[in-house]
Scaffold this active site. Structure first.
Site, short mmCIF file in Angstrom:
data_model
loop_
_atom_site.label_atom_id
_atom_site.label_comp_id
_atom_site.label_asym_id
_atom_site.label_seq_id
_atom_site.Cartn_x
_atom_site.Cartn_y
_atom_site.Cartn_z
N ASN A 134 37.92 -49.62 -4.51
CA ASN A 134 37.19 -48.50 -5.11
C ASN A 134 36.63 -48.91 -6.47
O ASN A 134 37.29 -49.62 -7.25
CB ASN A 134 38.05 -47.24 -5.21
CG ASN A 134 39.37 -47.41 -5.90
OD1 ASN A 134 39.97 -48.49 -5.87
ND2 ASN A 134 39.84 -46.37 -6.55
N ILE A 135 35.41 -48.47 -6.71
CA ILE A 135 34.69 -48.80 -7.95
C ILE A 135 34.29 -47.48 -8.58
O ILE A 135 33.43 -46.76 -8.05
CB ILE A 135 33.43 -49.64 -7.66
CG1 ILE A 135 33.74 -50.86 -6.77
CG2 ILE A 135 32.77 -50.07 -8.98
CD1 ILE A 135 34.65 -51.89 -7.39
N GLU A 136 34.92 -47.16 -9.70
CA GLU A 136 34.66 -45.87 -10.34
C GLU A 136 33.54 -45.97 -11.38
O GLU A 136 33.04 -47.07 -11.69
CB GLU A 136 35.97 -45.35 -10.96
CG GLU A 136 37.01 -45.14 -9.85
CD GLU A 136 38.29 -44.47 -10.32
OE1 GLU A 136 38.56 -44.43 -11.52
OE2 GLU A 136 39.01 -43.98 -9.43
N CYS A 143 33.55 -41.02 3.34
CA CYS A 143 33.79 -42.34 3.96
C CYS A 143 33.76 -42.24 5.48
O CYS A 143 33.28 -43.14 6.16
CB CYS A 143 35.10 -42.94 3.48
SG CYS A 143 34.98 -43.51 1.77
N GLU A 145 36.65 -47.89 1.06
CA GLU A 145 36.12 -47.98 2.42
C GLU A 145 34.62 -48.19 2.40
O GLU A 145 34.06 -49.01 3.14
CB GLU A 145 36.44 -46.70 3.21
CG GLU A 145 37.92 -46.46 3.42
CD GLU A 145 38.55 -45.60 2.33
OE1 GLU A 145 38.16 -45.74 1.15
OE2 GLU A 145 39.44 -44.80 2.66
N CYS A 154 38.45 -40.23 3.06
CA CYS A 154 37.81 -38.98 2.67
C CYS A 154 36.62 -38.69 3.60
O CYS A 154 36.17 -39.54 4.37
CB CYS A 154 37.36 -39.05 1.21
SG CYS A 154 35.82 -39.95 0.93
N CYS A 158 34.35 -45.18 -3.02
CA CYS A 158 35.65 -45.47 -2.40
C CYS A 158 35.70 -46.90 -1.86
O CYS A 158 34.67 -47.50 -1.53
CB CYS A 158 35.92 -44.52 -1.25
SG CYS A 158 36.23 -42.82 -1.73
N1 THU Z 1 39.66 -43.42 -2.94
C1 THU Z 1 39.34 -44.44 -2.10
O1 THU Z 1 38.82 -45.47 -2.54
N2 THU Z 1 39.62 -44.29 -0.80
C2 THU Z 1 40.35 -43.26 -0.26
O2 THU Z 1 40.61 -43.26 0.94
C3 THU Z 1 40.81 -42.18 -1.13
C4 THU Z 1 40.23 -42.17 -2.49
C5 THU Z 1 39.40 -43.60 -4.38
C6 THU Z 1 38.32 -42.77 -4.96
C7 THU Z 1 38.73 -42.74 -6.43
O3 THU Z 1 38.29 -43.94 -7.04
C8 THU Z 1 40.26 -42.77 -6.37
O4 THU Z 1 40.58 -43.28 -5.08
C9 THU Z 1 40.90 -41.40 -6.56
O5 THU Z 1 40.41 -40.48 -5.66
#
Ligand code: THU
Length: 125
Positions: A37-39, A84, A50, A81, A48
């Site tokens: 995941n890259i925020e 995704c 995925e 989610c 996310c």
């Molecule tokens: N996130 C994912 O990368 N995949 C998931 O299946 C659930 C949520 C990430 C999004 C965000 O960066 C962090 O987790 C918190 O929601």
């Protein structure tokens, strides 16, 4: 390949949630593509793990995905989610979905079960 927990720990950019996630997709070619995941400071633009993995595979030319494996830093396995699920559906409508976590708990299912009646390329044909 690195364990997904290591992908998450090493490559996740999650300074806001502090929730590092790792994912890997298996393409029909047999190749595996990982993602984390890259925020973003603009929270709505967080990506996310995925979707990072799917976009990495697609950018390498893959168009058919067979399976996705996910790691979340949780005591029980979690499902992808909704956003995704939609992105996974584009290239892997029949794919296997496997979720792992910090315990031995596992969730193994399929995308059609997670996204019934999904909207996809066939709807634009
Ligand atoms: N996130 C994912 O990368 N995949 C998931 O299946 C659930 C949520 C990430 C999004 C965000 O960066 C962090 O987790 C918190 O929601």
């Amino acid at each position: 390949m690195l364990p997904l927990r290591a992908v998450a720990a090493r490559h996740s950019y999650s300074p806001y949630s502090k929730f590092p996630v790792g994912a890997a997709v298996l393409a029909a070619s047999g190749k595996i593509y990982t993602g984390a995941n890259i925020e973003n400071a603009s929270f709505g633009l967080c990506n996310c793990a995925e979707r990072t993995a799917v976009f990495t595979a697609a950018a390498a030319g893959e168009r058919k995905l067979r399976a996705v494996a996910i790691y979340t830093p949780t005591p029980t396995a979690t499902a992808p989610c909704g956003a995704c699920r939609q992105v996974l559906n584009e290239f892997g409508p029949d794919m296997t979905v496997l979720s792992t976590c910090d315990s031995d708990d596992r969730l193994e299912t399929t995308l059609p079960k997670l996204l019934p009646f999904g909207f996809g390329p066939q709807d634009l044909a």
